[in-house]
Design an enzyme around this catalytic site. Sequence first.
Site, PDB file in Angstrom:
ATOM      1  N   TYR A 193      26.546  40.738  88.112  1.00  0.00           N
ATOM      2  CA  TYR A 193      27.342  41.909  88.493  1.00  0.00           C
ATOM      3  C   TYR A 193      26.439  42.945  89.143  1.00  0.00           C
ATOM      4  CZ  TYR A 193      30.506  45.945  87.799  1.00  0.00           C
ATOM      5  OH  TYR A 193      31.298  47.051  87.974  1.00  0.00           O
ATOM      6  N   CYS A 194      26.834  43.390  90.342  1.00  0.00           N
ATOM      7  CA  CYS A 194      26.122  44.452  91.057  1.00  0.00           C
ATOM      8  C   CYS A 194      24.666  44.043  91.276  1.00  0.00           C
ATOM      9  CB  CYS A 194      26.253  45.768  90.294  1.00  0.00           C
ATOM     10  SG  CYS A 194      25.593  47.215  91.167  1.00  0.00           S
ATOM     11  N   LEU A 195      23.714  44.861  90.875  1.00  0.00           N
ATOM     12  CA  LEU A 195      22.310  44.538  91.059  1.00  0.00           C
ATOM     13  C   LEU A 195      21.928  43.275  90.300  1.00  0.00           C
ATOM     14  CD1 LEU A 195      19.519  45.201  92.104  1.00  0.00           C
ATOM     15  CD2 LEU A 195      19.274  46.902  90.298  1.00  0.00           C
ATOM     16  N   LEU A 236      29.690  39.387  91.365  1.00  0.00           N
ATOM     17  CA  LEU A 236      30.709  40.423  91.234  1.00  0.00           C
ATOM     18  C   LEU A 236      30.206  41.711  91.876  1.00  0.00           C
ATOM     19  CD1 LEU A 236      31.702  39.908  87.468  1.00  0.00           C
ATOM     20  CD2 LEU A 236      32.621  38.742  89.487  1.00  0.00           C
ATOM     21  N   GLY A 281      23.753  40.680  90.165  1.00  0.00           N
ATOM     22  CA  GLY A 281      24.114  39.597  91.073  1.00  0.00           C
ATOM     23  C   GLY A 281      23.064  39.385  92.146  1.00  0.00           C
TER      24      GLY A 281
END
Length: 603
Positions: free
Chosen positions: A341-343, A369, A345
């Site tokens: 998720y975010c960083l 994500l 990812g």
Amino acid sequence: MQGIETSEHDRASPPEAAAAVVAQPVPPSERAREGSTWQGRTGSGYPEASVEHAAIDMALNAWLGSLTGNISPAALTGAWQDWMSHLLLSPSKLLELSKQAVASWQRWIAYGPGLVRPLAQDKRFDGPEWQTWPYSQISQGFLLTQRWWHRATTGVRGVSPHHMDVVSFVARQMLDCVAPSNFLATNPVAQRITFDSGGRNLINGALRAAEDARRVFAREGSQVTFIPGKDVAITPGKVVLTNPLMELLRYDPMTPTVHEVPVLIVPAWIMKYYILDLSPENSLVRFLVENGHTVYMISWKNPVAQDRDLSLEDYRRLGVMAAIDAIVDGEQTDRVNACGYCLGGTLLAIAAAAMVRHGDERLASMTLLAAQVDFTEPGELSLFIDESQVSLLEATMWQQGYLDTHQMAGTFQLLRSNDLIWSRQQRHYLLDIPDRHNDLASWNADTTRMPCRMHSEYLRKLFLNNSLASMRYTVEGRPVALTDIHIPVFAVGTLTDHVAPWRSVYKIAPLSNTEVTFLLTSGGHNAGVVSPPGTPARTYQIDTHAPEAAYLDPDSWQEQAPVHEGSWWPAWEAWLAHHAGGLRQPPSPLQGKDAPGSYVLQT
């Protein structure tokens, strides 16, 4: 699998491990490509002979950053000079602006209803009171002024796109400060509430303003009302691995059988992991466990000053790779479905590319994500990221050893100033509407820090130099390539994301050499991801791109992809189950520390 502790070798302090990496020589060509190299406590780009001078420079810049909220005056000045000098060299543009100013003035004097309509997301002048004179005249004058300044700060020939965006953004922020909705004298809704309450709203607003000011000076931040382990992050589980950077959680099974391939979730470390395990009805973790998945989650440590030299490589090695090692060692499987998720990812994509290079085939699939791998179009966040801004931010981090989330909060609030600053102040101080308390808002107040070295590398290597997408990001001294990734990829973008714009997230499709299923959901960076079944007014689009198919640009994809009502979670779970193998008996119960562990409780 019992609770696992790291070996003495792995327990070596991260700063010592990072120092060994720093000591390795960097070729001049690499320095030229990657910008100034990390020099530990002396800052970036200084030769050893200039250590004392570097310390003076960094201290001065850190002091300046404390006065400006870490906004670089040099960057703003350069943008303004670029815009102003080119505007003065564009007499046709000046003539056009003059004509528009006169026309706007004439239209405002001869005012008629609906002269200028605000943008769809601008709710400042909603309500019947704003349609009566003189407030309709006041709001229309403001909107005309706002439109004129937008035209004045855009479309100027010769101005660099970055500088044009910065000037336009600053002009918008300055106008938002003086919007008529911000003041009692020009806000008819606030005047009505003041009259009806006998001024009680203003007294309550003054008390809230005093409390907010106290918190700012005390550096307390917002109050966390949902406590991890009590109100949120309460999905049952155990801590199965602890190392100096993270705790690995495994959640207890809730079904008679589970899928063979477990799921590892790699959250961002900018905030606490439990955005994906909020209250039970909003918990993505619980949703997966209830659908027969064995779920592992990384809970990152909240760094302190002594962790200043933790690097992105430390996060890959002690985070993603350590978690995969522990899962494969403890489960009856040699494959893992990984989700970032975010960083988190972005880090997962780096790890996946490096694993292919090393012949490591333990990843069965990868889900991203709201995560970017190409940073050429990072949205409005790029307004705060250039060489001058990063250098000033590095000075602040150099001085204290980390970047406090309180120091980042202002940047994110400015990106959505109407929603997060001015609308809140209007509700909070004028309209006597208290803040709404929910699990997501409480999570947002549960701030973390980021190590100095890691954040500098993140900004320089990924944002400034786009090294990952251009195959120049190195792992263990060698570049990695996203085109090496051949496992199935599921990527989620959110429609109104201001942190990771969905068109930027979409770029994983052309940058990887595999089947990519892309899903676009309504909502923003956080609320779009936290979208459980039953959430009202949710929609999503989904389609799969085969590796041999021709490139489809994001706008064409959006036109062609079918629209579905409801939450995107079931669609992802169905995709995940397809790549999770058959069903088997749940893993054995664990002994040890209960989830959510101790790292998530660090302040």
